[in-house]
Scaffold this motif. Structure first.
Motif, PDB file in Angstrom:
ATOM      1  N   PRO A 130       0.199   2.606   9.894  1.00 12.25           N
ATOM      2  CA  PRO A 130      -1.237   2.299   9.790  1.00 12.25           C
ATOM      3  C   PRO A 130      -1.556   1.570   8.479  1.00 12.25           C
ATOM      4  O   PRO A 130      -0.838   1.675   7.491  1.00 12.25           O
ATOM      5  N   GLN A 131      -2.675   0.855   8.497  1.00 12.67           N
ATOM      6  CA  GLN A 131      -3.054   0.040   7.353  1.00 12.67           C
ATOM      7  C   GLN A 131      -3.226   0.879   6.080  1.00 12.67           C
ATOM      8  O   GLN A 131      -2.832   0.452   4.996  1.00 12.67           O
ATOM      9  N   ASN A 132      -3.829   2.074   6.221  1.00 13.29           N
ATOM     10  CA  ASN A 132      -4.029   2.896   5.019  1.00 13.29           C
ATOM     11  C   ASN A 132      -2.703   3.352   4.411  1.00 13.29           C
ATOM     12  O   ASN A 132      -2.551   3.446   3.195  1.00 13.29           O
ATOM     13  N   VAL A 133      -1.711   3.621   5.267  1.00 15.36           N
ATOM     14  CA  VAL A 133      -0.385   3.992   4.765  1.00 15.36           C
ATOM     15  C   VAL A 133       0.288   2.780   4.128  1.00 15.36           C
ATOM     16  O   VAL A 133       0.928   2.886   3.070  1.00 15.36           O
ATOM     17  N   LEU A 134       0.118   1.613   4.744  1.00 16.70           N
ATOM     18  CA  LEU A 134       0.701   0.390   4.201  1.00 16.70           C
ATOM     19  C   LEU A 134       0.176   0.118   2.797  1.00 16.70           C
ATOM     20  O   LEU A 134       0.929  -0.269   1.897  1.00 16.70           O
ATOM     21  N   MET A 135      -1.114   0.359   2.596  1.00 14.47           N
ATOM     22  CA  MET A 135      -1.693   0.162   1.264  1.00 14.47           C
ATOM     23  C   MET A 135      -1.167   1.218   0.277  1.00 14.47           C
ATOM     24  O   MET A 135      -0.923   0.931  -0.886  1.00 14.47           O
ATOM     25  N   ALA A 136      -0.959   2.454   0.794  1.00 15.59           N
ATOM     26  CA  ALA A 136      -0.458   3.519  -0.080  1.00 15.59           C
ATOM     27  C   ALA A 136       0.967   3.244  -0.535  1.00 15.59           C
ATOM     28  O   ALA A 136       1.374   3.657  -1.628  1.00 15.59           O
ATOM     29  N   LEU A 137       1.720   2.529   0.284  1.00 21.08           N
ATOM     30  CA  LEU A 137       3.105   2.217  -0.085  1.00 21.08           C
ATOM     31  C   LEU A 137       3.181   1.430  -1.386  1.00 21.08           C
ATOM     32  O   LEU A 137       4.158   1.517  -2.122  1.00 21.08           O
ATOM     33  N   LYS A 138       2.150   0.653  -1.678  1.00 19.49           N
ATOM     34  CA  LYS A 138       2.157  -0.164  -2.891  1.00 19.49           C
ATOM     35  C   LYS A 138       2.061   0.688  -4.157  1.00 19.49           C
ATOM     36  O   LYS A 138       2.370   0.210  -5.252  1.00 19.49           O
ATOM     37  N   SER A 139       1.613   1.930  -4.007  1.00 26.10           N
ATOM     38  CA  SER A 139       1.454   2.808  -5.172  1.00 26.10           C
ATOM     39  C   SER A 139       2.661   3.703  -5.408  1.00 26.10           C
ATOM     40  O   SER A 139       2.721   4.404  -6.418  1.00 26.10           O
ATOM     41  N   HIS A 140       3.596   3.688  -4.474  1.00 31.91           N
ATOM     42  CA  HIS A 140       4.780   4.537  -4.601  1.00 31.91           C
ATOM     43  C   HIS A 140       5.719   3.949  -5.655  1.00 31.91           C
ATOM     44  O   HIS A 140       5.781   2.736  -5.847  1.00 31.91           O
ATOM     45  N   HIS A 141       6.473   4.803  -6.345  1.00 31.74           N
ATOM     46  CA  HIS A 141       7.373   4.344  -7.412  1.00 31.74           C
ATOM     47  C   HIS A 141       8.639   3.675  -6.870  1.00 31.74           C
ATOM     48  O   HIS A 141       9.230   2.827  -7.523  1.00 31.74           O
ATOM     49  N   TRP A 142       9.096   4.049  -5.688  1.00 28.86           N
ATOM     50  CA  TRP A 142      10.262   3.480  -5.025  1.00 28.86           C
ATOM     51  C   TRP A 142      11.517   3.530  -5.897  1.00 28.86           C
ATOM     52  O   TRP A 142      12.090   2.483  -6.257  1.00 28.86           O
ATOM     53  N   PRO A 143      12.004   4.728  -6.236  1.00 32.68           N
ATOM     54  CA  PRO A 143      13.240   4.810  -7.029  1.00 32.68           C
ATOM     55  C   PRO A 143      14.439   4.202  -6.313  1.00 32.68           C
ATOM     56  O   PRO A 143      15.382   3.747  -6.950  1.00 32.68           O
TER      57      PRO A 143
END
Length: 440
Positions: free
Chosen positions: A327-340
């Motif tokens: 979903p779009q809201n999850v897609l936007m939240a992915l940008k805030s993840h640190h992604w180690p």
């Protein structure tokens, strides 16, 4: 007053350059202007700014432009980088700041506005990216494909360094020849020589037949050496000899075998720090880092996440919309993840979402994972077991080091000499890893 320009050719995106002025030291009065987003300083000839001060390390520090900020990275130097009375390991400074490197002091200022070259498309081989950080890298890779010199890719695990090397190979004059990969971090030291150079029958126990190594298999093409920083000292010397002579000897062999390969290396380590510490040969570093390319972590190119998600979904056969899976809201939240785990972690997330029909749990900023020792053997271990072996090992060792060092320094009341004696560690090495983990 002498002013020299660090040679870089850039065009496409306006970028404020860096100007370095030596205000104290043997080069007092000299200015160096870098027409790029990164500049390295030290006494070794491979630096952008070469100083003669013997108290400055071979690779002392790196300065990188980030919009209106300047990021300072100390390469494990002997005397450190000081701002006043404060040692800097990695920090952000403002233009006009004066830094001390041994007996030399430099002023870091804004230079002129230059243009950063960007690729005019969002794909290069298997790479995808629309952000300036990635399009700048892809422009450099396109130029690198037109040359035949050695290249070193520096970046965190999971950033796609093997994919980058393959893209350079496929866009080069060697594209019709083999592309061979050797992961130096996944092999036992006793097996690396055989994998690189091959061996003759009977050369050691278990050598039941002749084996052709990666150098021979890659003849005419490209050899990609992943995690080259893991090579033991003896094999560093052997690799240097092969690159200089353009020939190899199989283990147990006597005759030199000519090889024609382009070597691309990659590492998640700071090899300049390794050179300073004497763990990596400086002459080998010169050989493999003719072109030095920094691969940005995913958190520095978060704007590419929607494009990458779409690309990964198409690669696994999903022909619907992205929103059907994420979903779009999850897609936007992915940008805030640190992604180690960087792009590899994002790909795993996308594939899991498609397979399960729901998005996996995502730890966003503010959700801190536990770091006590028992976390190493609980849910964390379950998570690590899903990663490739070398990534899981690196993450586990990194977490162990941090926990151990914090407990050690608290127990010794932050007395470094006492801590090094108690841990039976070399004091210089202890200081280095304390800096790496940002433990005071």
């Amino acid at each position: 007053m002498v002013e020299s320009t660090v040679p870089h050719k850039l065009s496409g995106l306006p970028l404020r350059s860096l100007r370095i002025e030596v205000v104290q030291g043997p080069e007092t009065g000299q200015r160096f202007v870098a027409s790029a987003d990164t500049i390295t300083i030290g006494t070794a000839p491979g630096n952008d700014v070469v100083l003669s001060d013997e108290t400055v390390s071979r690779y002392h520090l790196e300065l990188q432009r980030r919009a209106d900020r300047i990021v300072v990275r100390d390469h494990g130097s002997t005397n450190g980088v000081l701002l006043g009375n404060t040692y800097l390991d990695r920090a952000t400074i403002a233009p006009g700041t004066i830094l001390a490197l041994g007996k030399t002091s430099i002023r870091v200022d804004d230079g002129d506005t230059v243009e950063l070259e960007l690729l005019d498309r969002d794909a290069f081989g298997g790479l995808r990216g629309r952000t300036p950080e990635m399009r700048s890298l892809m422009a450099k890779l396109e130029r690198a494909s037109g040359t035949d010199v050695a290249a070193l890719l520096v970046g965190e695990t999971g950033t796609g360094k093997e994919l980058i090397a393959q893209a350079v190979h496929e866009n080069s004059a060697r594209s019709s020849k083999p592309f061979q990969v050797v992961d130096c971090g996944a092999l036992m030291p006793t097996l690396i020589a055989s994998e690189l150079f091959g061996h003759e029958k009977g050369s050691f126990t278990g050598a039941e037949s002749r084996y052709v190594g990666a150098f021979e298999r890659a003849h005419g093409g490209t050899l990609f050496l992943d995690e080259v920083g893991e090579l033991p000292a003896a094999l560093q010397a052997a690799l240097l000899g092969a690159l200089e002579r353009k020939s190899i000897r199989r283990v147990g062999g006597t005759e030199p075998i000519p090889v024609d390969v382009r070597v691309i290396c990659a590492t998640a380590r700071d090899l300049r720090s390794e050179v300073n510490a004497g763990r990596f040969r400086q002459d080998l570093y010169y050989r493999i880092a003719v072109l030095l390319l920094r691969v940005p972590p995913l958190r520095e190119r978060a704007g590419d996440i929607p494009l990458l998600v779409e690309h990964f979904l198409h690669e696994v056969g999903h022909d619907g919309s992205v929103e059907e899976v994420i979903p779009q809201n999850v897609l936007m939240a992915l940008k805030s993840h640190h992604w180690p785990g960087n792009v590899r972690e994002l790909r795993n997330f996308v594939e899991a979402a498609l397979a399960m029909g729901e998005t996996p749990h995502l730890d966003l900023p503010g959700q801190v994972e536990p770091t006590p020792a028992n976390a190493l053997f609980g849910d964390t271990l379950q998570t690590l077991s899903k990663l490739p072996y070398k990534d899981a090992r690196a993450r586990l060792l990194d977490e162990f080091e941090k926990i151990y060092l914090e407990a050690l320094m608290n127990r010794t009341k932050h007395n470094v000499s006492k801590a090094s004696r108690e841990a039976k560690m070399n004091r210089s090495y202890l200081i280095q890893i304390l800096k790496r983990h940002q433990i005071r």
